[in-house]
Design an enzyme around this catalytic site. Structure first.
Site, PDB file in Angstrom:
ATOM      1  CG  HIS A  71      -0.671   3.598   4.721  1.00 27.92           C
ATOM      2  ND1 HIS A  71      -1.876   3.139   5.185  1.00 27.92           N
ATOM      3  CD2 HIS A  71      -0.101   2.576   4.043  1.00 27.92           C
ATOM      4  CE1 HIS A  71      -2.047   1.879   4.798  1.00 27.92           C
ATOM      5  NE2 HIS A  71      -0.981   1.514   4.116  1.00 27.92           N
ATOM      6  CG  ASP A 105      -3.575   5.183   7.094  1.00 28.41           C
ATOM      7  OD1 ASP A 105      -2.379   4.886   7.350  1.00 28.41           O
ATOM      8  OD2 ASP A 105      -4.145   4.772   6.071  1.00 28.41           O
ATOM      9  CB  SER A 123      -0.943   0.018   1.209  1.00 32.92           C
ATOM     10  OG  SER A 123      -0.221  -0.223   2.404  1.00 32.92           O
TER      11      SER A 123
END
Length: 366
Positions: A331, A328, A36
């Site tokens: 990340h 978050d 991600s």
């Protein structure tokens, strides 16, 4: 036409025809593999995946303030790497094959593709808590399909020349370590050292597959300060989890040794290793130097440290994203990613070894 103008125009045409890309581009293509941290939308095409950055908070600082599948408030590292190299961001592979136009796809494949997928790990099954993602082995398999298509389209010799000048970006491993420390079952089966050694062995096999299919120039990132992510701080009274960080460092040390060994075993490999751990540690330890005021909490989330839940449509959003290291639970913010890529591209040696990306793409190392 003025002779000087004619000469300059002719020279640019010569460069484009003989090298396949303009002088603004530093390489013909970027092929991205990972999780991600560099996913630019592949997971939006996975119907079962719950790891999707597709609601209003994601992309709040992106073009048109729209979510794009990036786990960030704006751009991520893949975007900034493309900018540094004078290229558009490599598009998600699943978006290209969903269009179904093979000829158009092959043109896109030549210009670069991203196979990165949120939740992905080096190991298959690492993503089970997200229901569906593309683990590294599946990403490399998809790349192999692209390689076969381009071989038929371009011919072996032309493709090899194209790929030998392209950059293969690999950002993977964090989900494997997170999965280990969050699973008592996995920990019962493996000591931390056994697990890290197995990660490195499996990664080397996948890198070798990329090498066998034309990859020669690699940008490979180590894992970051996993134990200092908001989700881990939440478990440790807002402080970093020392054990998790220790094994992040051990993995990175093993990765650097493995890359040297892998390069020695294969002709023509050139790589740049980015020490994400060192770069992130610098931001955490010296935040004000880089314009940050919050190194502990997430910008988007709920509860203590904004880390009790993922970034959701109902989440609380911090007003000034540029002040936060973390977007978050896991990340980085766009601001953090930009600093990372500046260091990936230009060094110094405390963060990049044995060369930086600028040196990696230089003609003399081709």
């Amino acid at each position: 036409m003025n002779f000087r103008v004619f000469f300059v125009c002719s020279f640019f045409v010569f460069i484009i025809l003989n090298h396949g890309f303009s002088m603004a581009q530093m390489v013909p293509a970027v092929y991205v593999f990972g999780d991600s941290l560099v996913d630019v939308g592949n997971n939006n095409y996975l119907p079962l995946s719950i790891a999707k950055a597709n609601h209003r908070h994601y992309g709040v600082d992106f073009v048109n303030q729209k979510p794009t599948g990036r786990f960030s408030n704006g751009k991520n590292a893949a975007d900034f790497i493309g900018e540094k190299l004078g290229l558009a961001t490599s598009p998600p592979y699943l978006s290209l094959i969903s269009k179904g136009n093979k000829n158009e796809n092959n043109v896109s494949f030549m210009n670069g593709v991203s196979f990165a997928s949120a939740g992905a790990g080096i190991f298959d099954g690492t993503d089970q808590r997200y229901r569906q993602s593309l683990p590294l082995g599946k990403q490399v398999e998809y790349y192999s399909n692209v390689y076969e298509d381009l071989t038929r389209e371009m011919g072996e010799s032309a493709l090899q020349k194209h790929l030998s000048k392209s950059i293969f970006v690999v950002v993977i491993g964090s989900n494997d370590l997170i999965g280990y420390f969050e699973s008592s079952e996995v920990r019962k089966k493996n000591t931390p050292q056994e697990y890290v050694d197995s990660m490195l062995f499996s990664l080397k096999l996948q890198l070798q597959r990329l090498y066998a299919n034309g990859g020669r120039k690699f940008e490979i990132a180590g894992v970051g300060v996993v134990g200092c992510c908001p989700a881990f701080r939440l478990k440790n009274q807002t402080e970093c989890v020392v054990e998790t960080n220790y094994w992040s460092v051990q993995y990175n040390k093993g990765l650097q040794s493995m890359l040297k060994e892998w390069q020695a075993e294969n002709e023509g490999i050139i790589y740049s290793y980015f020490d994400t751990y060192a770069a992130m540690s610098d931001l955490i330890q010296n935040p004000t130097v880089h314009g940050f005021t919050d190194v502990k909490s997430a910008c988007c989330g709920l509860g203590e440290l904004n880390a009790r839940a993922p970034c959701l449509p109902v989440s609380k959003l911090c007003p000034t994203r540029q002040n936060h290291v973390f977007w978050d639970q896991y990340h980085p913010t766009e601001a953090t990613s930009q600093i990372f890529v500046d260091r990936i591209f230009s060094g110094p040696s405390i963060y990049t070894s044995p060369i930086n990306m600028r040196q990696l793409v230089a003609p003399e190392v081709s």
